[in-house]
Design an enzyme around this catalytic site. Structure first.
Site, PDB file in Angstrom:
ATOM      1  N   LYS A  41      17.193 -34.474  -6.713  1.00  0.00           N
ATOM      2  CA  LYS A  41      16.105 -33.484  -6.294  1.00  0.00           C
ATOM      3  C   LYS A  41      14.811 -33.760  -6.748  1.00  0.00           C
ATOM      4  O   LYS A  41      14.578 -33.697  -8.075  1.00  0.00           O
ATOM      5  CB  LYS A  41      16.663 -31.982  -6.452  1.00  0.00           C
ATOM      6  CG  LYS A  41      15.643 -30.966  -5.749  1.00  0.00           C
ATOM      7  CD  LYS A  41      16.273 -29.746  -6.080  1.00  0.00           C
ATOM      8  CE  LYS A  41      15.533 -28.584  -5.432  1.00  0.00           C
ATOM      9  NZ  LYS A  41      16.078 -27.350  -5.656  1.00  0.00           N
ATOM     10  N   HIS A  96      13.185 -19.191   3.471  1.00  0.00           N
ATOM     11  CA  HIS A  96      12.350 -19.765   2.464  1.00  0.00           C
ATOM     12  C   HIS A  96      11.236 -20.425   3.053  1.00  0.00           C
ATOM     13  O   HIS A  96      10.861 -21.536   2.695  1.00  0.00           O
ATOM     14  CB  HIS A  96      13.179 -20.811   1.608  1.00  0.00           C
ATOM     15  CG  HIS A  96      12.626 -21.077   0.326  1.00  0.00           C
ATOM     16  ND1 HIS A  96      13.118 -22.016  -0.501  1.00  0.00           N
ATOM     17  CD2 HIS A  96      11.760 -20.350  -0.527  1.00  0.00           C
ATOM     18  CE1 HIS A  96      12.360 -22.104  -1.538  1.00  0.00           C
ATOM     19  NE2 HIS A  96      11.822 -21.117  -1.771  1.00  0.00           N
ATOM     20  N   CYS A 104      13.661 -28.205  -0.822  1.00  0.00           N
ATOM     21  CA  CYS A 104      13.767 -27.480   0.449  1.00  0.00           C
ATOM     22  C   CYS A 104      13.168 -26.895   1.272  1.00  0.00           C
ATOM     23  O   CYS A 104      13.171 -27.204   2.562  1.00  0.00           O
ATOM     24  CB  CYS A 104      14.638 -25.996  -0.415  1.00  0.00           C
ATOM     25  SG  CYS A 104      13.728 -25.382  -1.656  1.00  0.00           S
ATOM     26  N   HIS A 114      23.110 -24.555  -4.760  1.00  0.00           N
ATOM     27  CA  HIS A 114      21.841 -24.431  -5.517  1.00  0.00           C
ATOM     28  C   HIS A 114      21.959 -23.500  -6.665  1.00  0.00           C
ATOM     29  O   HIS A 114      22.961 -22.826  -6.744  1.00  0.00           O
ATOM     30  CB  HIS A 114      20.597 -23.567  -4.684  1.00  0.00           C
ATOM     31  CG  HIS A 114      19.311 -23.711  -5.167  1.00  0.00           C
ATOM     32  ND1 HIS A 114      19.194 -22.805  -6.396  1.00  0.00           N
ATOM     33  CD2 HIS A 114      18.373 -24.345  -4.678  1.00  0.00           C
ATOM     34  CE1 HIS A 114      17.733 -23.139  -6.521  1.00  0.00           C
ATOM     35  NE2 HIS A 114      17.299 -23.940  -5.780  1.00  0.00           N
ATOM     36  N   ASP A 139      19.797 -30.292   2.492  1.00  0.00           N
ATOM     37  CA  ASP A 139      18.232 -30.070   2.433  1.00  0.00           C
ATOM     38  C   ASP A 139      17.355 -31.239   1.536  1.00  0.00           C
ATOM     39  O   ASP A 139      16.277 -31.250   1.618  1.00  0.00           O
ATOM     40  CB  ASP A 139      17.730 -28.813   2.424  1.00  0.00           C
ATOM     41  CG  ASP A 139      18.041 -28.120   0.856  1.00  0.00           C
ATOM     42  OD1 ASP A 139      18.764 -28.927   0.165  1.00  0.00           O
ATOM     43  OD2 ASP A 139      17.316 -27.325   0.657  1.00  0.00           O
ATOM     44  N   ASP A 167      22.521 -26.356   0.385  1.00  0.00           N
ATOM     45  CA  ASP A 167      21.256 -26.591  -0.369  1.00  0.00           C
ATOM     46  C   ASP A 167      21.583 -27.008  -1.714  1.00  0.00           C
ATOM     47  O   ASP A 167      22.214 -26.772  -2.533  1.00  0.00           O
ATOM     48  CB  ASP A 167      20.888 -25.000  -0.730  1.00  0.00           C
ATOM     49  CG  ASP A 167      19.439 -24.651  -1.224  1.00  0.00           C
ATOM     50  OD1 ASP A 167      18.781 -25.830  -1.493  1.00  0.00           O
ATOM     51  OD2 ASP A 167      19.121 -23.595  -1.551  1.00  0.00           O
ATOM     52  N   ASP A 168      20.695 -28.361  -1.630  1.00  0.00           N
ATOM     53  CA  ASP A 168      21.031 -29.039  -2.905  1.00  0.00           C
ATOM     54  C   ASP A 168      22.225 -29.999  -3.177  1.00  0.00           C
ATOM     55  O   ASP A 168      22.532 -30.236  -4.152  1.00  0.00           O
ATOM     56  CB  ASP A 168      20.561 -28.369  -4.306  1.00  0.00           C
ATOM     57  CG  ASP A 168      19.214 -27.867  -4.627  1.00  0.00           C
ATOM     58  OD1 ASP A 168      18.458 -28.011  -3.627  1.00  0.00           O
ATOM     59  OD2 ASP A 168      18.799 -27.392  -5.660  1.00  0.00           O
TER      60      ASP A 168
END
Length: 469
Positions: free
Chosen positions: A314, A141, A73, A227, A289, A34-35
């Site tokens: 991002k 999510h 995301c 994240h 993501d 994530d990120d």
């Protein structure tokens, strides 16, 4: 059957013939970071960060240099699981962001679904129907309780909720004050002081392997790391603080420590597969993501990460926001230590994996079967372009669309209709806007981008009557 899938079918037949007989129903382990930025791994050029497990993993499979996701995301997660572009799904911002956009900007953000519709056929649904044990461990999510993983084909859901980030990475993974509401990560109750979320999710993923009891399984390990909140084990933070040098592109020791824990997680999963004798019958995919988050870490005031040589991060449709690390190992299929420079996108993973359980592709979709590319990384896909759509505001961007066709890339900003044109082969960092120099090329790509938006019925932002800008 159209040409791209005919090519994929032929290639898939060749893959099955080349792979071990047991691989007709291989296990699938999909690890989603994530990120995590494109240059956050050692094998992608990181300096401060250390990722020996992922670097070793890359030497056993294919590392993609030009892999893409959506810029935030939830859109990537929806696209990955359905094989459809986020714009077609009309899920173009993270779930919470879909509820309300800024009211003081020139444009009102486009409408975006909060929930992944039940009518969508996810990869988990297809694999579940084929007899696979399907498990989500970590971040979901993609909607409220009525749209949780269990409603989209997952037999097991450990930790998945509608929230996009945990309150904390330390047990008991719950609390209030950081966000507007009290947050928690469910099904992780019996932990201990000092326990770290990335480690615990890995423990839970290994328990899923235990429970499979001989059934083929689809393990979707969707880590929260790295994240925000930027939190890591103190001993790892101290290590990277000591290692950090002024000339490093990466300066955030806590983030580096988070990446270390993520790397260790991957190493543990790979080791478990080896110890259980499953490594030769398990497809393992590691991907992020979206691009790395370049905002400030509230704990240190340092930038969270640096995606250099890529521009921005991002949210943005510059390369730093959408180009991501991707490593694939399919035993008996992927050559060890290969590097692939062909542009690919997360929807391609759905179509590639779907081939395991269905000879024909889904009725609609926006990805390509990568079977031929996995067997021969020098192969080229019969794809004209990749498209991106982010009709929202973020720290790094105003509403924007983009197209990559070959080496050329065009961004179109919706507030003022300006365009930017780059040649990625010559200008990976997107510093030299050539739109004025090459107006015909810019017009060609812009027309192609508009036609695609019409085709997928992409939602667009609208003028804000309350704006004075």
């Amino acid at each position: 059957m159209n040409r791209r899938f005919l090519i994929g079918a032929i290639a898939f037949g060749a893959l099955c013939a080349a792979a071990p007989a047991a691989a007709a129903r291989p296990n699938i382990v999909l690890i989603l970071a994530d990120d995590l930025g494109w240059s956050d791994l050692g094998c992608y050029g990181a300096d401060l960060h250390e990722t020996p497990q992922l670097d070793r993993f890359a030497r056993t499979g294919i590392r993609f240099t030009d892999a893409y996701a959506m810029s935030v995301c939830s859109p990537t997660r929806a696209a990955l699981l359905t094989g459809k572009h986020a714009a077609r799904l009309q899920i173009t911002i993270w779930a919470e962001g879909s509820l309300k956009g800024p009211a003081n900007r020139r444009l009102l953000q486009a409408a975006s679904r909060h929930d992944l519709p039940h009518t969508e056929t996810t990869l988990a649904k297809s694999l579940q129907a084929a007899g696979y044990l399907t498990a989500l461990v970590g971040k979901w999510h993609l909607g409220d309780g009525d749209h949780y993983p269990e409603t989209h084909g997952f037999d097991v859901n450990i930790g998945g909720t509608h929230w996009g980030a945990p309150h904390t990475y330390f047990w008991p993974y719950r609390g209030a004050g950081r966000f507007a509401e009290f947050r928690y990560v469910p099904h992780l109750e019996f932990g201990h002081a000092g326990e770290y979320l990335t480690d615990r999710l890995t423990d839970e993923a290994i328990r899923v392997m235990d429970r499979a009891a001989g059934r083929p399984y689809f393990l979707y390990l969707a880590h929260h790391a790295p994240h925000t909140p930027i939190e890591a084990k103190p001993e790892d933070v101290a290590y990277f603080e000591k290692k950090r040098q002024p000339g490093h592109a990466h300066q955030n020791a806590t983030y580096a420590a988070m990446v270390r824990s993520l790397d260790e997680s991957v190493g543990r999963i790979l080791a478990e597969l080896e110890q259980r004798g499953l490594a030769q019958n398990t497809i393992v995919i590691f991907v992020s993501d979206n691009g790395g988050y370049i905002g400030r870490d509230k704990g240190t005031s340092l930038a969270v990460t640096n995606n250099a040589p890529l521009r921005s991060g991002k949210g943005s449709l510059y390369e730093g926001g959408i180009r991501v690390p991707l490593i694939v190992r399919w035993p008996g299929v992927t050559p060890a230590g290969a590097v692939c420079h062909e542009p690919v996108v997360v929807m391609d993973l759905f179509h590639t994996l779907h081939r395991i359980v269905a000879a024909d592709p889904p009725a609609s979709g926006d990805g390509f079967d990568l079977a031929a590319l996995l067997a021969n990384p020098a192969t080229h896909l019969q794809r004209d372009a990749l498209f991106f759509h982010y009709p929202h505001y973020y720290e790094t961007t105003t509403p924007v669309g983009a197209i990559r066709a070959g080496d050329w890339k065009l961004l179109e900003y919706f507030e003022d209709d300006r365009v930017e044109l780059f040649n990625l082969r010559a200008d990976l960092s997107e510093k030299n806007n050539r739109a004025r120099e090459l107006p015909a090329k810019a017009a060609e790509l812009r027309q192609q981008l508009h036609a695609w938006r019409d085709n997928v019925n992409a939602a667009m932002p609208k003028p804000n009557p309350a704006s004075r800008k």
